[in-house]
Design a protein around this motif. Structure first.
Motif, PDB file in Angstrom:
ATOM      1  N   GLY A 196       0.821  -1.213   0.000  1.00  0.00           N
ATOM      2  CA  GLY A 196       0.000   0.000   0.000  1.00  0.00           C
ATOM      3  C   GLY A 196       0.852   1.260   0.000  1.00  0.00           C
ATOM      4  N   GLY A 214      -0.161   4.636   0.341  1.00  0.00           N
ATOM      5  CA  GLY A 214      -0.758   5.875   0.847  1.00  0.00           C
ATOM      6  C   GLY A 214       0.227   6.576   1.774  1.00  0.00           C
ATOM      7  N   ALA A 215      -0.297   7.521   2.553  1.00  0.00           N
ATOM      8  CA  ALA A 215       0.560   8.308   3.445  1.00  0.00           C
ATOM      9  C   ALA A 215       1.346   7.408   4.407  1.00  0.00           C
ATOM     10  CB  ALA A 215      -0.295   9.295   4.240  1.00  0.00           C
ATOM     11  N   ALA A 216       0.680   6.371   4.925  1.00  0.00           N
ATOM     12  CA  ALA A 216       1.330   5.500   5.909  1.00  0.00           C
ATOM     13  C   ALA A 216       2.435   4.665   5.259  1.00  0.00           C
ATOM     14  CB  ALA A 216       0.286   4.588   6.551  1.00  0.00           C
ATOM     15  N   GLU A 233       1.833  -0.940  -4.805  1.00  0.00           N
ATOM     16  CA  GLU A 233       0.593  -0.146  -4.796  1.00  0.00           C
ATOM     17  C   GLU A 233      -0.274  -0.573  -5.969  1.00  0.00           C
ATOM     18  OE1 GLU A 233      -1.203   2.214  -2.988  1.00  0.00           O
ATOM     19  OE2 GLU A 233      -2.542   1.897  -4.696  1.00  0.00           O
ATOM     20  N   LYS A 234      -1.544  -0.850  -5.679  1.00  0.00           N
ATOM     21  CA  LYS A 234      -2.395  -1.381  -6.756  1.00  0.00           C
ATOM     22  C   LYS A 234      -3.098  -0.300  -7.560  1.00  0.00           C
ATOM     23  CE  LYS A 234      -6.615  -2.229  -4.166  1.00  0.00           C
ATOM     24  NZ  LYS A 234      -7.601  -3.192  -3.791  1.00  0.00           N
ATOM     25  N   LEU A 264      -5.662   7.317  -0.528  1.00  0.00           N
ATOM     26  CA  LEU A 264      -6.934   8.040  -0.375  1.00  0.00           C
ATOM     27  C   LEU A 264      -6.769   9.549  -0.295  1.00  0.00           C
ATOM     28  CD1 LEU A 264      -9.372   6.446   2.209  1.00  0.00           C
ATOM     29  CD2 LEU A 264      -9.625   6.726  -0.247  1.00  0.00           C
ATOM     30  N   ASN A 324      -5.136  20.473   7.390  1.00  0.00           N
ATOM     31  CA  ASN A 324      -4.700  20.190   8.762  1.00  0.00           C
ATOM     32  C   ASN A 324      -3.408  19.385   8.821  1.00  0.00           C
ATOM     33  OD1 ASN A 324      -5.770  17.871   7.754  1.00  0.00           O
ATOM     34  ND2 ASN A 324      -7.287  17.553   9.364  1.00  0.00           N
ATOM     35  N   VAL A 376      -1.337  -6.828  -4.531  1.00  0.00           N
ATOM     36  CA  VAL A 376      -0.887  -8.015  -3.809  1.00  0.00           C
ATOM     37  C   VAL A 376      -2.059  -8.986  -3.803  1.00  0.00           C
ATOM     38  CG1 VAL A 376      -0.216  -8.897  -1.550  1.00  0.00           C
ATOM     39  CG2 VAL A 376       0.771  -6.755  -2.412  1.00  0.00           C
ATOM     40  N   SER A 410      -2.497  -1.032   3.785  1.00  0.00           N
ATOM     41  CA  SER A 410      -3.458  -1.152   2.686  1.00  0.00           C
ATOM     42  C   SER A 410      -4.707  -0.285   2.845  1.00  0.00           C
ATOM     43  CB  SER A 410      -3.839  -2.627   2.485  1.00  0.00           C
ATOM     44  OG  SER A 410      -4.240  -3.188   3.709  1.00  0.00           O
ATOM     45  N   TYR A 443     -15.582   4.187   5.540  1.00  0.00           N
ATOM     46  CA  TYR A 443     -14.651   3.288   4.859  1.00  0.00           C
ATOM     47  C   TYR A 443     -14.614   1.930   5.522  1.00  0.00           C
ATOM     48  CZ  TYR A 443     -13.380   7.204   2.112  1.00  0.00           C
ATOM     49  OH  TYR A 443     -13.454   8.227   1.222  1.00  0.00           O
ATOM     50  N   ASP A 478      -4.738   3.798   8.102  1.00  0.00           N
ATOM     51  CA  ASP A 478      -6.182   3.596   8.233  1.00  0.00           C
ATOM     52  C   ASP A 478      -6.572   2.127   8.363  1.00  0.00           C
ATOM     53  OD1 ASP A 478      -6.364   6.296   7.915  1.00  0.00           O
ATOM     54  OD2 ASP A 478      -7.746   6.242   6.205  1.00  0.00           O
ATOM     55  N   GLN A 529      -6.216   9.889   9.908  1.00  0.00           N
ATOM     56  CA  GLN A 529      -5.862  11.104   9.176  1.00  0.00           C
ATOM     57  C   GLN A 529      -4.462  10.938   8.593  1.00  0.00           C
ATOM     58  OE1 GLN A 529      -7.559  14.863   9.571  1.00  0.00           O
ATOM     59  NE2 GLN A 529      -8.776  13.194   8.789  1.00  0.00           N
ATOM     60  N   VAL A 530      -4.072  11.886   7.740  1.00  0.00           N
ATOM     61  CA  VAL A 530      -2.725  11.824   7.166  1.00  0.00           C
ATOM     62  C   VAL A 530      -1.676  11.949   8.282  1.00  0.00           C
ATOM     63  CG1 VAL A 530      -1.086  12.934   5.599  1.00  0.00           C
ATOM     64  CG2 VAL A 530      -3.493  12.719   4.935  1.00  0.00           C
TER      65      VAL A 530
HETATM   66  C1  LIG Z   1     -12.473  12.583   0.754  1.00  0.00           C
HETATM   67  C2  LIG Z   1     -11.444  12.486   1.823  1.00  0.00           C
HETATM   68  C3  LIG Z   1     -10.978  13.609   2.460  1.00  0.00           C
HETATM   69  C4  LIG Z   1      -9.985  13.518   3.439  1.00  0.00           C
HETATM   70  N1  LIG Z   1      -9.505  14.652   4.018  1.00  0.00           N
HETATM   71  C5  LIG Z   1      -8.481  14.577   4.898  1.00  0.00           C
HETATM   72  C6  LIG Z   1      -7.892  15.766   5.429  1.00  0.00           C
HETATM   73  O1  LIG Z   1      -8.317  16.877   5.107  1.00  0.00           O
HETATM   74  N2  LIG Z   1      -6.871  15.631   6.314  1.00  0.00           N
HETATM   75  C7  LIG Z   1      -6.366  14.414   6.683  1.00  0.00           C
HETATM   76  O2  LIG Z   1      -5.407  14.368   7.446  1.00  0.00           O
HETATM   77  N3  LIG Z   1      -6.905  13.289   6.195  1.00  0.00           N
HETATM   78  C8  LIG Z   1      -7.952  13.327   5.327  1.00  0.00           C
HETATM   79  N4  LIG Z   1      -8.509  12.181   4.833  1.00  0.00           N
HETATM   80  C9  LIG Z   1      -8.054  10.889   5.397  1.00  0.00           C
HETATM   81  C10 LIG Z   1      -6.730  10.448   4.793  1.00  0.00           C
HETATM   82  O3  LIG Z   1      -6.844  10.461   3.386  1.00  0.00           O
HETATM   83  C11 LIG Z   1      -6.380   9.047   5.292  1.00  0.00           C
HETATM   84  O4  LIG Z   1      -6.341   9.035   6.687  1.00  0.00           O
HETATM   85  C12 LIG Z   1      -5.017   8.600   4.747  1.00  0.00           C
HETATM   86  O5  LIG Z   1      -5.063   8.590   3.343  1.00  0.00           O
HETATM   87  C13 LIG Z   1      -4.662   7.214   5.263  1.00  0.00           C
HETATM   88  O6  LIG Z   1      -3.492   6.785   4.633  1.00  0.00           O
HETATM   89  P1  LIG Z   1      -3.122   5.227   4.519  1.00  0.00           P
HETATM   90  O7  LIG Z   1      -1.784   5.180   3.903  1.00  0.00           O
HETATM   91  O8  LIG Z   1      -3.338   4.560   5.813  1.00  0.00           O
HETATM   92  O9  LIG Z   1      -4.223   4.581   3.577  1.00  0.00           O
HETATM   93  P2  LIG Z   1      -4.665   4.914   2.085  1.00  0.00           P
HETATM   94  O10 LIG Z   1      -4.436   6.317   1.752  1.00  0.00           O
HETATM   95  O11 LIG Z   1      -6.039   4.345   1.964  1.00  0.00           O
HETATM   96  O12 LIG Z   1      -3.653   4.039   1.204  1.00  0.00           O
HETATM   97  C14 LIG Z   1      -3.752   2.646   1.133  1.00  0.00           C
HETATM   98  C15 LIG Z   1      -3.237   2.210  -0.224  1.00  0.00           C
HETATM   99  O13 LIG Z   1      -3.119   0.781  -0.243  1.00  0.00           O
HETATM  100  C16 LIG Z   1      -3.432   0.336  -1.539  1.00  0.00           C
HETATM  101  N5  LIG Z   1      -3.792  -1.083  -1.465  1.00  0.00           N
HETATM  102  C17 LIG Z   1      -4.849  -1.641  -0.816  1.00  0.00           C
HETATM  103  N6  LIG Z   1      -4.844  -2.972  -0.988  1.00  0.00           N
HETATM  104  C18 LIG Z   1      -3.764  -3.265  -1.761  1.00  0.00           C
HETATM  105  C19 LIG Z   1      -3.239  -4.472  -2.313  1.00  0.00           C
HETATM  106  N7  LIG Z   1      -3.817  -5.667  -2.103  1.00  0.00           N
HETATM  107  N8  LIG Z   1      -2.127  -4.404  -3.075  1.00  0.00           N
HETATM  108  C20 LIG Z   1      -1.518  -3.213  -3.312  1.00  0.00           C
HETATM  109  N9  LIG Z   1      -1.987  -2.027  -2.833  1.00  0.00           N
HETATM  110  C21 LIG Z   1      -3.091  -2.050  -2.069  1.00  0.00           C
HETATM  111  C22 LIG Z   1      -4.601   1.230  -1.954  1.00  0.00           C
HETATM  112  O14 LIG Z   1      -4.734   1.265  -3.367  1.00  0.00           O
HETATM  113  C23 LIG Z   1      -4.181   2.570  -1.358  1.00  0.00           C
HETATM  114  O15 LIG Z   1      -3.511   3.385  -2.286  1.00  0.00           O
HETATM  115  C24 LIG Z   1      -9.486  12.248   3.827  1.00  0.00           C
HETATM  116  C25 LIG Z   1      -9.963  11.095   3.187  1.00  0.00           C
HETATM  117  C26 LIG Z   1     -10.923  11.218   2.191  1.00  0.00           C
HETATM  118  C27 LIG Z   1     -11.387   9.976   1.488  1.00  0.00           C
END
Ligand SMILES: Cc1cc2nc3c(=O)[nH]c(=O)nc-3n(C[C@H](O)[C@H](O)[C@H](O)COP(=O)(O)OP(=O)(O)OC[C@H]3O[C@@H](n4cnc5c(N)ncnc54)[C@H](O)[C@@H]3O)c2cc1C
Length: 410
Positions: free
Chosen positions: A14, A16-18, A37-38, A44, A53, A86, A114, A245, A282, A290-291
């Motif tokens: 995955g 994303g930010a994490a 990353e898929k 997100l 923020n 994956v 993910s 979600y 997440d 959050q990010v």
């Molecule tokens: C509309 C919206 C507005 C938001 N606004 C804010 C804001 O203003 N401020 C803030 O701090 N946060 C905000 N958030 C929340 C923030 O986007 C999330 O908390 C953050 O993106 C979490 O990051 P993450 O890396 O945990 O997960 P994600 O960003 O969900 O990344 C997970 C990644 O894993 C990938 N993945 C999943 N399964 C697989 C697999 N099997 N194989 C390969 N890749 C895979 C997905 O494609 C995805 O890209 C918002 C979210 C949304 C939807």
């Protein structure tokens, strides 16, 4: 098809930010790191038009812009990227296996990042109109296509209301379906006041979606009043769902511990129930998604994965001593009882030089090696031979006991 096998220190699932933050920490620690990353690197957060923020950006930033910076930084530290999903994982052995359609990756540690996927309403015909047929989850992506059109937003949380307001910059009307009583919303008070004052926003209180309708593409959303059960059709061009979600954890079912909602359980080091498997962002059970918190998780897991791998190397090379005899003193450096025995251990080491190698393990920073040896009482002295624990002494260790221990080697 025979899959190609590649070896990495760390594989991150995955981007994303994490996952990107974990990548920055692993890459900077010079671990050979692969991020898979898929969909879109950035995850997100790229869905959102404005992130206000995230510290360090007083003027705010677009989600895409912010995530692009994360991506660049991870690449700078040598993280490799593969854009594919994956398909399966096997975490049962010391070596962790992550498989995509074409490849098999073998890693010393895996970081699950993910995230989640948007929740659906479950209303009639929903599946027929998902994504390019009128039901969307991303205002940033689809707002321009709705210029001067009527759209509906489902939900009243922060994402629903903030993204709904963003949509008013393009659409002529944004109808918001809220399941609560008049004026009651789940978002923060600032967003609520702004939304209620926005002339382009209209609210349908006490409603949920009953059905989505249209010929090929979405044309109407029928809302049901939860109090009166009355059905009202609304003619719209698109409908945006912002009703929460669900975690992307299907791959890890019956393997990693989860809560009832399917979110992964970790300790504060982001460790799951399986040593060497970490979960961040997440996808894990936590208070605030959050990010900023995803970044914190990623940093912790990157650091913890580095320690886990380093300990694994010490364990197999030094502690197990390639099957030969080995003596390990396990103590907590902040416990006086543990420190007081150090001179005795030094004396023992001197006496058995060339015969039994002696290691000292301080559990203050990490209990990883102690866990591998199944030792939870400190201080302890452990004798190992043939890759197995032969005997353990606990707490009040004296010279005579140590010698008895050494005598077990014959
Ligand atoms: C509309 C919206 C507005 C938001 N606004 C804010 C804001 O203003 N401020 C803030 O701090 N946060 C905000 N958030 C929340 C923030 O986007 C999330 O908390 C953050 O993106 C979490 O990051 P993450 O890396 O945990 O997960 P994600 O960003 O969900 O990344 C997970 C990644 O894993 C990938 N993945 C999943 N399964 C697989 C697999 N099997 N194989 C390969 N890749 C895979 C997905 O494609 C995805 O890209 C918002 C979210 C949304 C939807």
């Amino acid at each position: 098809m025979e899959k190609k096998t590649e070896r990495y220190d760390v594989v991150i699932i995955g981007g994303g930010a994490a996952g990107l933050t974990a990548g920055i920490y692993c890459g900077r620690a010079r671990l050979k790191t692969l991020l898979i990353e898929k969909a879109l690197v950035g995850g997100l957060a790229t869905y959102t038009n404005e992130i206000e923020n995230y510290p360090g950006f007083p003027e705010g930033s677009s989600g895409l812009g912010l995530m692009d910076l994360f991506h660049k930084q991870a690449k700078k530290f040598g993280v490799e990227f593969k854009l594919t999903d994956v398909r399966s994982v096997d975490f049962s052995g010391e070596e962790k296996i992550v498989e995509t359609f074409r490849n098999r990756y073998v890693a010393k540690a895996v970081i699950v990042a993910s995230g989640g996927k948007p929740r659906l309403t479950g209303a009639k015909n929903e599946a027929d109109f998902l994504y390019d047929k009128g039901i969307s989850f991303c205002a940033t992506c689809d707002a321009a296509a709705n210029t001067d059109k009527t759209v509906m937003v489902i939900g009243s949380g922060d994402a629903a209301i903030e993204e709904g307001m963003f949509l008013t910059k393009f659409a002529s009307k944004v109808i918001v379906s809220v399941m609560h009583e008049d004026g009651k919303m789940d978002c923060n008070e600032i967003a609520k006041a702004e939304a209620l004052a926005n002339p382009k926003m209209e609210f349908a209180w006490n409603t949920v979606v009953d059905s989505f309708e249209g010929e090929g593409r979405l044309e109407r959303v029928v809302l049901k009043n939860v109090k009166t059960e009355e059905l009202t059709p609304y003619t719209v061009d698109s409908c945006f769902l912002f009703i929460g979600y669900l975690p992307n954890t299907e791959l890890f079912r019956d393997m990693l511990d989860m809560n009832r909602g399917g979110y992964l359980l970790t300790n504060e080091k982001m460790e799951t129930n399986i040593p060497g498997i970490f979960a961040v962002g997440d996808v894990r059970d936590k208070f605030l998604k959050q990010v900023a918190t995803a970044v914190g998780d990623g940093a912790v897991a990157g650091y913890a994965a580095e320690k886990y791998i380093a300990e694994g190397e010490v364990y197999s090379r030094q502690i197990l001593n390639e099957g030969g005899p080995s003596f390990v003193y396990i103590y907590n450096a902040i416990d006086p009882a543990g420190r007081e025995l150090l001179p005795l251990i030094e004396q023992f080491e001197e006496k058995h030089k060339g015969e039994i190698p002696v290691s000292r393990v301080d559990v203050y920073k990490s209990t990883g090696i102690a866990d591998k040896l199944n030792v939870s009482v400190f201080p302890s002295a452990v004798l190992i031979n043939n890759n197995q624990v032969v005997a353990v002494l606990e707490k009040d260790i004296n010279e005579a006991d140590l010698e008895k221990l050494a005598a077990k080697l014959g």
